[in-house]
Design an enzyme around this catalytic site. Sequence first.
Site, PDB file in Angstrom:
ATOM      1  CE  LYS A 105       1.824   0.942   4.483  1.00 12.96           C
ATOM      2  NZ  LYS A 105       0.640  -0.013   4.046  1.00 12.96           N
TER       3      LYS A 105
ATOM      4  CG  ASP B 110       2.379  -0.121  -1.402  1.00 13.98           C
ATOM      5  OD1 ASP B 110       3.553  -0.517  -2.110  1.00 13.98           O
ATOM      6  OD2 ASP B 110       1.529   0.387  -1.804  1.00 13.98           O
TER       7      ASP B 110
END
Length: 415
Positions: free
Chosen positions: A283, A301
């Site tokens: 991420k 997320d």
Amino acid sequence: MNKKPTARASDAAEETATPPRKAASRKTAAAAKEASPGEKAVPGEKAVPAPGKRGAATRQAAATTTEQAAPAKQAAPAKKAPAKKASTAKKAAPAAKKSAPAKKTASASKPPAKKSAPAGKTAAVKKAPAVKKPLVAPKKATVPVAGAPAKTVVEPAEDESRTALVRRARRINRELAEVFPYAHPELDFENPFQLVVATVLSAQTTDLRVNQTTPTLFARYPTPEDLAAANPEEVEEILRPCGFFRAKTRSVMGLSKVLVEDFGGEVPGRLEDLVKLPGVGRKTAFVVLGNAFGRPGITVDTHFQRLVRRWRWTGETDPDKIEAAVGALFPRSDWTDLSHHVIWHGRRICHARKPACGACPIAALCPAYGEGETDPEKAKKLLKYEKGGFPGQRLNPPQTYLDAGGRPAPPLGAG
């Protein structure tokens, strides 16, 4: 010539003298006749003895006839066997209910027919759930039903094709691009190093809190060399407002050392190199690649995970699998902006606890419409940040955000 009439007279006298024996022989003959209906009985054959014989011969004939009639009496019930079978069927009626149909039991005797009636009712009750099965779990409608409760969740058809899913997903992205044309990463940064540090610090906290903390951190330690040689206690004190400050201090100082030792103090522009840095996962790496190097990536997320499952883009829960599933729905060039659109929508409108469904611009495309407040006036009160008239999360946002009416966030410690 004169003896024959005498014998006949004596025989007639004997017949008259012994009527009970003859009566017994007649009953025996009748029983024998029933036992062997195939044989023809000759009238008077049993009652007439041989000429010239007295009562002894008659007794012997009667005894012989009785012996022959004994098996006939035993065989006589064979004709009444159906009656015994019927009585046996009455006793075996409970067992017959399980194995034999109710009609057969009813034909045996009248009482079983009455007992078999409840069996028919029981069978009707067993069949009843089969009729109700389609009503237990009907297919949910794909559009809101008039008069449905506000909390009713409207799901898409289970047989939605792959092509229909791709079209719906891309239309949602286009609609969100019109709503958030100024979407951007909500972390303040000026170079890749600041972005990678800020992204690591954003775990388990808000971007606003990070943006209020990093100005002090970067003012004191502007380069990886400076942060790698810093005093850990001083860094912890600066990062205390971000939460988990000890673990985050180890991460940012550790990645600074790796950058100095392995990459000459520069942030690498490849995914396989970025994930080697302490505290950096896929991420964080895609945030850096997409916003600092212009290389497409999907940022998965908590907001992104929640929304793509609500929209039925994928049912996966693992971030890597979500990234692969969603990435297959869009061209690679759309990945970075797609991440911004989805995350901004999740922070401002489609919240985790109380989605503002009544103020959602993509309500017609959302299969989860109705999970939140559907009343337009009440939904407007749930909007956050610039959509609700409040400041955003960046202290120094892009000019496009300010031109669209956005307000910068206040610095740390401001009222």
